[in-house]
Design an enzyme around this catalytic site. Structure first.
Site, short mmCIF file in Angstrom:
data_model
loop_
_atom_site.label_atom_id
_atom_site.label_comp_id
_atom_site.label_asym_id
_atom_site.label_seq_id
_atom_site.Cartn_x
_atom_site.Cartn_y
_atom_site.Cartn_z
CB THR A 283 -0.92 0.01 1.23
OG1 THR A 283 -0.11 -0.12 2.42
CG2 THR A 283 -1.91 -1.15 1.19
CD GLU A 284 4.87 -0.43 0.56
OE1 GLU A 284 5.55 -1.23 1.22
OE2 GLU A 284 3.96 -0.80 -0.23
#
Length: 276
Positions: free
Chosen positions: A152-153
């Site tokens: 999810t960066e």
């Protein structure tokens, strides 16, 4: 200590416990169990946690009494990625400080990938961002159906830089692009379809299943063969076809002269059951 892995003993007994602040390190019947132990923080990572993980993996790698390593998490999550306080601290770091910190995580990932022993992930909760990265690095991984996973960066303006290097090797560029660029969470079933994890296992069965896999690796396979095969898999992708084949032929010839191979072939020819 007995010289075989018993599933019941693996589940119920601990031969050795080492003190850590953020994890638990147990050894039972040649299986080292590294348990992420910050349940109140969803086992989120920070610099000290990464340092402890490196220490635990190095200890297991150096221990001749350990043949297989299992990574799991206490609490509801396997690992939720980076700790929020840790992320806030990174914003005030200099470039040099952030580079040094990033290299610590790089070393952890590389050490797991190149470790001389098989690493199994037992994932009984969500594995997000860096937590999903840890699962990516393991040789085998078993995940409960309820667990969500994801890199999810990009959703917080960050990048999944280090794990991308390994994910592309593991599942291919196309699928890696989908998972890394969208940052979306995905189910354990989708992870299995992509080849990211080994299998989805019901929560009531996962502990026994992982214990059985670890016991089989301990009892039915040569430690030397596991080590060489793991290193071969990690090496051949970087070599042109002809060099990869030449390297494989060299390892093949070397292994034929190893004591484990001589024992294994003799047992096979004599129809004897060999316990490694």
């Amino acid at each position: 200590m007995r010289n075989f892995c018993g599933v019941d003993a693996w589940l119920n007994y601990q031969f050795f416990i080492m003190d850590f602040s953020f994890l638990q390190y147990n050894v039972a019947e040649r299986v080292a169990i590294i348990t992420l132990n910050r349940p109140e923080k969803r086992n989120a990572l920070n610099g000290l946690f990464v340092a402890e993980l490196r220490q635990a993996f190095k200890k297991a790698a150096a221990d001749e009494g350990v043949k297989v390593i299992v990574v799991k998490g206490n609490g509801e999550a396997f690992c939720a990625g980076a700790d929020l306080e840790y992320l806030q601290q990174l914003q005030t770091n200099t470039y040099e400080e952030n580079l040094a910190d990033s290299r610590e995580l790089m070393q952890l990932f590389q050490e797991i990938y190149q470790l001389n022993k098989v690493v199994i992930a037992q994932v009984e909760g969500h594995a997000i961002a860096g937590g999903c990265g840890l699962v990516t690095l393991c040789d085998l991984s078993y995940v409960v159906p309820e667990a969500m996973m994801g890199y999810t960066e990009v959703k917080i303006g960050f990048i999944p830089a280090l794990v991308a290097v390994f994910l592309v090797r593991k599942i291919g560029e196309g699928r890696a692009r989908e998972l890394l660029l969208t940052g979306k969470l995905f189910t354990a079933e989708k992870a299995a379809q992509h080849g990211l994890i080994t299998a989805v296992v019901p929560a009531a069965e996962i502990a026994a299943h992982v214990a059985k896999v670890a016991a089989s690796l301990c009892n039915d396979t040569s430690a030397h063969s596991l080590n060489v095969t793991k290193q071969l898999i990690g090496t051949v992708l970087d070599l042109p076809l002809s060099e990869g084949l030449a390297h494989a032929a060299t390892l093949n010839a070397q292994t034929r002269g190893h004591e484990d191979c001589k024992r294994g072939i003799a047992a096979f020819l004599n129809k004897e059951k060999l316990t490694w």
